[in-house]
Design a protein around this motif. Sequence first.
Motif, PDB file in Angstrom:
ATOM      1  N   SER A  76      35.101  48.567  38.175  1.00 58.29           N
ATOM      2  CA  SER A  76      36.534  48.393  37.931  1.00 58.29           C
ATOM      3  C   SER A  76      36.918  46.925  37.924  1.00 58.29           C
ATOM      4  O   SER A  76      38.090  46.578  38.020  1.00 58.29           O
ATOM      5  CB  SER A  76      37.343  49.134  39.003  1.00 58.29           C
ATOM      6  OG  SER A  76      36.994  48.685  40.308  1.00 58.29           O
ATOM      7  N   GLY A  77      35.914  46.043  37.804  1.00 54.34           N
ATOM      8  CA  GLY A  77      36.180  44.608  37.844  1.00 54.34           C
ATOM      9  C   GLY A  77      35.540  43.859  36.704  1.00 54.34           C
ATOM     10  O   GLY A  77      34.697  44.384  35.959  1.00 54.34           O
ATOM     11  N   CYS A 156      40.286  42.934  39.329  1.00 57.24           N
ATOM     12  CA  CYS A 156      39.916  44.345  39.388  1.00 57.24           C
ATOM     13  C   CYS A 156      41.149  45.217  39.193  1.00 57.24           C
ATOM     14  O   CYS A 156      42.260  44.828  39.569  1.00 57.24           O
ATOM     15  CB  CYS A 156      39.275  44.691  40.736  1.00 57.24           C
ATOM     16  SG  CYS A 156      37.679  43.884  41.052  1.00 57.24           S
ATOM     17  N   ASP A 158      42.424  49.092  40.105  1.00 54.42           N
ATOM     18  CA  ASP A 158      42.137  50.303  40.861  1.00 54.42           C
ATOM     19  C   ASP A 158      42.211  51.497  39.904  1.00 54.42           C
ATOM     20  O   ASP A 158      43.264  51.758  39.313  1.00 54.42           O
ATOM     21  CB  ASP A 158      43.155  50.470  41.982  1.00 54.42           C
ATOM     22  CG  ASP A 158      42.771  51.568  42.964  1.00 54.42           C
ATOM     23  OD1 ASP A 158      42.382  52.663  42.502  1.00 54.42           O
ATOM     24  OD2 ASP A 158      42.859  51.339  44.187  1.00 54.42           O
ATOM     25  N   SER A 175      36.853  43.446  49.032  1.00 62.29           N
ATOM     26  CA  SER A 175      36.746  43.865  47.637  1.00 62.29           C
ATOM     27  C   SER A 175      36.988  45.364  47.482  1.00 62.29           C
ATOM     28  O   SER A 175      37.532  45.801  46.462  1.00 62.29           O
ATOM     29  CB  SER A 175      35.366  43.487  47.076  1.00 62.29           C
ATOM     30  OG  SER A 175      34.330  44.126  47.815  1.00 62.29           O
ATOM     31  N   ARG A 178      40.513  46.282  46.859  1.00 64.06           N
ATOM     32  CA  ARG A 178      41.127  45.630  45.698  1.00 64.06           C
ATOM     33  C   ARG A 178      40.662  46.289  44.391  1.00 64.06           C
ATOM     34  O   ARG A 178      40.489  45.623  43.376  1.00 64.06           O
ATOM     35  CB  ARG A 178      40.786  44.142  45.690  1.00 64.06           C
ATOM     36  CG  ARG A 178      41.300  43.396  46.917  1.00 64.06           C
ATOM     37  CD  ARG A 178      40.853  41.944  46.886  1.00 64.06           C
ATOM     38  NE  ARG A 178      41.405  41.236  45.740  1.00 64.06           N
ATOM     39  CZ  ARG A 178      42.610  40.682  45.709  1.00 64.06           C
ATOM     40  NH1 ARG A 178      43.396  40.755  46.775  1.00 64.06           N
ATOM     41  NH2 ARG A 178      43.037  40.057  44.633  1.00 64.06           N
ATOM     42  N   GLY A 179      40.437  47.595  44.428  1.00 64.27           N
ATOM     43  CA  GLY A 179      40.005  48.280  43.203  1.00 64.27           C
ATOM     44  C   GLY A 179      38.878  49.256  43.432  1.00 64.27           C
ATOM     45  O   GLY A 179      38.245  49.708  42.479  1.00 64.27           O
ATOM     46  N   CYS A 183      35.072  47.642  42.226  1.00 64.02           N
ATOM     47  CA  CYS A 183      35.380  46.216  42.388  1.00 64.02           C
ATOM     48  C   CYS A 183      34.317  45.542  43.250  1.00 64.02           C
ATOM     49  O   CYS A 183      33.916  44.408  42.987  1.00 64.02           O
ATOM     50  CB  CYS A 183      36.762  46.050  43.012  1.00 64.02           C
ATOM     51  SG  CYS A 183      37.303  44.322  43.129  1.00 64.02           S
ATOM     52  N   THR A 187      31.908  42.476  42.164  1.00 63.12           N
ATOM     53  CA  THR A 187      31.781  41.284  43.013  1.00 63.12           C
ATOM     54  C   THR A 187      30.316  40.953  43.259  1.00 63.12           C
ATOM     55  O   THR A 187      29.897  39.793  43.160  1.00 63.12           O
ATOM     56  CB  THR A 187      32.505  41.514  44.353  1.00 63.12           C
ATOM     57  OG1 THR A 187      33.896  41.783  44.110  1.00 63.12           O
ATOM     58  CG2 THR A 187      32.386  40.296  45.250  1.00 63.12           C
TER      59      THR A 187
END
Length: 526
Positions: A76-77, A156, A158, A175, A178-179, A183, A187
């Motif tokens: 998702s990032g 990212c 969600d 992280s 954050r999604g 995410c 990372t």
Amino acid sequence: MSLTPQTDQDTPPDRSGRHAGGGSRGGRGRGGGRRGRRALRWSATVLAVVILGTGGAGYLYYQHLNGNIEKGERSSGDSKAQKTAANAAGQTPLNILLIGSDSRNSDENVALGGSRDNRGNPPLGDVQMLIHLSADRKSAAVVSIPRDTRVDIPKCTDPETGKTYQATNKIINESLARGGAGCTLATWQNLTGVYIDHWMTIDFAGVVSMADAIGGVEVCVNQNVWDRGGSGLKMKAGTRKVEGEQALQWLRTRHAWGSDLLRARAQHMYMNSMIRTLKDQNVFTDTGRLMGLAEAATKSLTVSEEIGTVKKLYDLGMQLKTVPTNRLTMTTMPNVQDPQDANHVVPAGADAEKVWAMLRDDVPFDANGTDSDKKAKTEEKASKDPAAADDKIAVQVQNGTRTSTEGPVSGRARAIAQELVGKGFAQAVADPSAAISVDKTVVRYPSADLEGDAQRVAKSLGIPTSSVKRTTDVSGVTLVVGADWRTGTAYPKQSAPKAGDIPDNADAINGSDSSPCMDVYAPYRW
């Protein structure tokens, strides 16, 4: 929930002089119950993979277990990592990110010690490990990243709420909030350059019963230990079998070892011992025991959607099962104290990059394979797309020399662009944008018709073909000068890593080694 690290003032200093409960080793002012949960989540994650890969309870039961598994989006990032090239046999490595979430969103998790005040808060990823299974499926490596490692977290979104989080520079356990796990995966990919095929997250509900079902795991201490005021672990020197509550105490213990990193070492020792125990037992021929373990494991798992059935998890686990214990290596990312915050750590420069390079190049972390196993797994292949004339190739050069511990080298993009112009690439220009952070120099291109051009640029500077990557994140041939090339105009010669050549500060433990014992910090001996 406060995300500000705190130092326990009543804990012993580690070897660097900082307190065991804080400092650069990631200690935070959370209760002992929370520390125990992190340890349990770690155990449960690896245990769940082993269980699902070693079992044979029958297809019908697997169908029943399918309903237990929750699924989520793989990534998702924003991430640019590319898959490792296949070896001569057409095989590719398999990378699985295992995340222990700090969720308190169930009665079971709260009952196991979670704070009711934090119920409903986004979970943190306090335990993060990458399992790397070699392309030939003959060796495996596990790399843990300390939860308080400061890294670049990408932009990212969600997948559940649609909320977008902008890129930031914070500790890696944030992280997950954050999604989601996707995410955290992005990372990791940006930090390591390693393409990650799947993720799995797990909470700790049901883990105690799973640990009991094993029947005990052997651990070792060099002195009598009593973790007074901490986990409560009390045992005599030597090799002892721990199970149930005492196993939990072992996994929670921090004060008696002296630091969080030493606690991670104790946990690695426990995990290796657990895997040896599971391989030695006939537990997986006992249908009743297996069903109970599988039920608990699948109820705790959330996985990336492409492996969201028990059959796929079973097939995945069967690949992991083939690795002998002497070809399994557990490590921690080499790290140093964060110069911006003594409570955090950052990757230890060249040593951390060496670990990532070994993963990217599929080099075994152990030296126990045959000579053929130790040979390079990838071959550099020239593009079938012919390159244009050098003076017709448009090249943009970016400065990627910024790292978590060092600022960017001023003028790097301009210097290398000028070097390319001097070599006949008249259309090479420096990107005036701010410096970015890339560990390893890379030449990127957006489409097949530019592959030959990208390889030609790389060859002119001595950059290996393996560092030429296709991505839609660029509009033309783009050379990113990484942190591995901070000086000079000639790309530095890179010596290929060798099997078993792990940096000392990765604290590697081989899966077959039952000799490691934990030293007890003097105030906690009895």
